[in-house]
Write a protein that holds these residues in place. Sequence first.
Motif, PDB file in Angstrom:
ATOM      1  N   PRO A  43     -41.096 -38.775 -47.142  1.00 54.31           N
ATOM      2  CA  PRO A  43     -40.564 -38.861 -45.774  1.00 54.31           C
ATOM      3  C   PRO A  43     -40.115 -37.490 -45.289  1.00 54.31           C
ATOM      4  N   PRO A  44     -40.159 -37.261 -43.988  1.00 54.70           N
ATOM      5  CA  PRO A  44     -39.772 -35.951 -43.461  1.00 54.70           C
ATOM      6  C   PRO A  44     -38.332 -35.607 -43.807  1.00 54.70           C
ATOM      7  N   PRO A  45     -38.070 -34.353 -44.120  1.00 54.82           N
ATOM      8  CA  PRO A  45     -36.704 -33.951 -44.470  1.00 54.82           C
ATOM      9  C   PRO A  45     -35.801 -33.970 -43.245  1.00 54.82           C
ATOM     10  N   PRO A  46     -34.488 -34.002 -43.479  1.00 55.04           N
ATOM     11  CA  PRO A  46     -33.551 -33.991 -42.345  1.00 55.04           C
ATOM     12  C   PRO A  46     -33.764 -32.760 -41.462  1.00 55.04           C
ATOM     13  N   GLY A  47     -33.399 -32.940 -40.202  1.00 52.93           N
ATOM     14  CA  GLY A  47     -33.487 -31.817 -39.277  1.00 52.93           C
ATOM     15  C   GLY A  47     -34.662 -31.934 -38.330  1.00 52.93           C
ATOM     16  N   ALA A  48     -35.256 -30.807 -38.011  1.00 51.51           N
ATOM     17  CA  ALA A  48     -36.296 -30.757 -36.991  1.00 51.51           C
ATOM     18  C   ALA A  48     -37.521 -31.585 -37.367  1.00 51.51           C
ATOM     19  N   ASP A  49     -37.902 -31.585 -38.650  1.00 52.56           N
ATOM     20  CA  ASP A  49     -39.077 -32.352 -39.070  1.00 52.56           C
ATOM     21  C   ASP A  49     -38.863 -33.849 -38.874  1.00 52.56           C
ATOM     22  N   ARG A  50     -37.685 -34.313 -39.212  1.00 52.47           N
ATOM     23  CA  ARG A  50     -37.393 -35.741 -39.035  1.00 52.47           C
ATOM     24  C   ARG A  50     -37.353 -36.103 -37.563  1.00 52.47           C
ATOM     25  N   LEU A  51     -36.780 -35.243 -36.743  1.00 50.75           N
ATOM     26  CA  LEU A  51     -36.761 -35.495 -35.302  1.00 50.75           C
ATOM     27  C   LEU A  51     -38.181 -35.545 -34.749  1.00 50.75           C
ATOM     28  N   ALA A  52     -39.040 -34.636 -35.198  1.00 49.09           N
ATOM     29  CA  ALA A  52     -40.433 -34.630 -34.739  1.00 49.09           C
ATOM     30  C   ALA A  52     -41.131 -35.928 -35.128  1.00 49.09           C
ATOM     31  N   ALA A  53     -40.820 -36.467 -36.308  1.00 51.06           N
ATOM     32  CA  ALA A  53     -41.424 -37.727 -36.746  1.00 51.06           C
ATOM     33  C   ALA A  53     -40.966 -38.885 -35.869  1.00 51.06           C
ATOM     34  N   VAL A  54     -39.699 -38.879 -35.469  1.00 48.65           N
ATOM     35  CA  VAL A  54     -39.181 -39.925 -34.585  1.00 48.65           C
ATOM     36  C   VAL A  54     -39.869 -39.851 -33.228  1.00 48.65           C
ATOM     37  N   VAL A  55     -40.001 -38.655 -32.684  1.00 47.34           N
ATOM     38  CA  VAL A  55     -40.654 -38.488 -31.384  1.00 47.34           C
ATOM     39  C   VAL A  55     -42.104 -38.942 -31.466  1.00 47.34           C
ATOM     40  N   ALA A  56     -42.801 -38.586 -32.547  1.00 48.66           N
ATOM     41  CA  ALA A  56     -44.196 -38.991 -32.716  1.00 48.66           C
ATOM     42  C   ALA A  56     -44.313 -40.509 -32.843  1.00 48.66           C
ATOM     43  N   ALA A  57     -43.383 -41.124 -33.563  1.00 53.56           N
ATOM     44  CA  ALA A  57     -43.392 -42.581 -33.697  1.00 53.56           C
ATOM     45  C   ALA A  57     -43.206 -43.249 -32.343  1.00 53.56           C
ATOM     46  N   GLN A  58     -42.311 -42.700 -31.545  1.00 56.71           N
ATOM     47  CA  GLN A  58     -42.058 -43.247 -30.217  1.00 56.71           C
ATOM     48  C   GLN A  58     -43.292 -43.121 -29.339  1.00 56.71           C
ATOM     49  N   GLU A  59     -44.011 -42.024 -29.452  1.00 58.39           N
ATOM     50  CA  GLU A  59     -45.190 -41.795 -28.611  1.00 58.39           C
ATOM     51  C   GLU A  59     -46.343 -42.726 -28.961  1.00 58.39           C
ATOM     52  N   ARG A  60     -46.342 -43.292 -30.184  1.00 57.48           N
ATOM     53  CA  ARG A  60     -47.415 -44.206 -30.580  1.00 57.48           C
ATOM     54  C   ARG A  60     -47.239 -45.609 -30.003  1.00 57.48           C
ATOM     55  N   LEU A  61     -46.098 -45.884 -29.387  1.00 53.54           N
ATOM     56  CA  LEU A  61     -45.833 -47.212 -28.847  1.00 53.54           C
ATOM     57  C   LEU A  61     -46.545 -47.408 -27.513  1.00 53.54           C
ATOM     58  N   THR A  62     -46.927 -48.659 -27.241  1.00 52.83           N
ATOM     59  CA  THR A  62     -47.511 -48.962 -25.933  1.00 52.83           C
ATOM     60  C   THR A  62     -46.424 -49.187 -24.890  1.00 52.83           C
ATOM     61  N   VAL A  63     -45.249 -49.666 -25.333  1.00 50.11           N
ATOM     62  CA  VAL A  63     -44.099 -49.828 -24.436  1.00 50.11           C
ATOM     63  C   VAL A  63     -42.970 -48.973 -24.996  1.00 50.11           C
ATOM     64  N   HIS A  64     -42.547 -47.987 -24.260  1.00 50.51           N
ATOM     65  CA  HIS A  64     -41.576 -47.032 -24.775  1.00 50.51           C
ATOM     66  C   HIS A  64     -40.142 -47.493 -24.525  1.00 50.51           C
ATOM     67  N   PRO A  65     -39.238 -47.184 -25.461  1.00 49.71           N
ATOM     68  CA  PRO A  65     -37.815 -47.437 -25.194  1.00 49.71           C
ATOM     69  C   PRO A  65     -37.340 -46.507 -24.087  1.00 49.71           C
ATOM     70  N   PRO A  66     -36.172 -46.761 -23.525  1.00 53.75           N
ATOM     71  CA  PRO A  66     -35.669 -45.886 -22.460  1.00 53.75           C
ATOM     72  C   PRO A  66     -35.628 -44.430 -22.915  1.00 53.75           C
ATOM     73  N   ALA A  67     -35.950 -43.546 -21.994  1.00 57.72           N
ATOM     74  CA  ALA A  67     -35.964 -42.119 -22.320  1.00 57.72           C
ATOM     75  C   ALA A  67     -34.583 -41.688 -22.813  1.00 57.72           C
ATOM     76  N   SER A  68     -34.569 -41.012 -23.938  1.00 55.43           N
ATOM     77  CA  SER A  68     -33.319 -40.538 -24.515  1.00 55.43           C
ATOM     78  C   SER A  68     -33.521 -39.131 -25.043  1.00 55.43           C
ATOM     79  N   VAL A  69     -32.480 -38.332 -24.954  1.00 53.17           N
ATOM     80  CA  VAL A  69     -32.499 -37.005 -25.549  1.00 53.17           C
ATOM     81  C   VAL A  69     -31.935 -37.149 -26.957  1.00 53.17           C
ATOM     82  N   LEU A  70     -32.800 -37.075 -27.951  1.00 52.48           N
ATOM     83  CA  LEU A  70     -32.385 -37.254 -29.332  1.00 52.48           C
ATOM     84  C   LEU A  70     -32.171 -35.903 -29.998  1.00 52.48           C
TER      85      LEU A  70
END
Length: 201
Positions: A43-70
């Motif tokens: 799994p991605p390490p803490p920090g920027a890599d983990r945040l990038a993985a979360v953003v990428a996971a969100q982008e794969r969705l067909t219906v996105h959660p509300p826009a948030s600054v993570l």
Amino acid sequence: MVEAWRITGQAEIDSYVGSRVELAVQLINSLATPHAHGRGVTPPPPGADRLAAVVAAQERLTVHPPASVLTPADADRLAGIAARLRPLFAAGDHLLDAAAGLNDLLVRHHAVPNLHGSPANPLGLSFHRPDADPVDAWAADMGTALAMVIGVGQSARLGACQAERCSLVFYDTTRNASRRFCDLSCQNRAKASAYRARRRA
């Protein structure tokens, strides 16, 4: 076209619930899975890599959660939440224990039915308070969506890949909840492995 969250002949799971279950699937597979498609994964390490993985996971969705600054700290918290949600998938005989953990998560992240809207936007049902921080909002929404799937007797649709050395999870929307693999590649690997085993026998 039938939306992914509609299950013919079964209790209907609406689009909001279906999208939040899919968000849980994406986060678990991105942040809390030790094996994928026959290989060990880190799994991605803490920090920027983990945040990038979360953003990428969100982008794969067909219906996105509300826009948030993570932030990276938010991503670290979401990794912990993903690990806590993972036991709900393919829980089998351990469903009661997994549900107890889910109940604790719902309380911890202040899940509550809430109508959100504004004069410019129609009211919509969410499972978090309007003032919730992004992590609490995502956790409350994912947790409640999973609880609703389980609560209508559809826990079998929360699956984990049955191929060797693959622990990816999925949300099964097939008519009879017959899905066993995360994707076609793992299905083909399992068939090839079974064929080789029969040949050896």
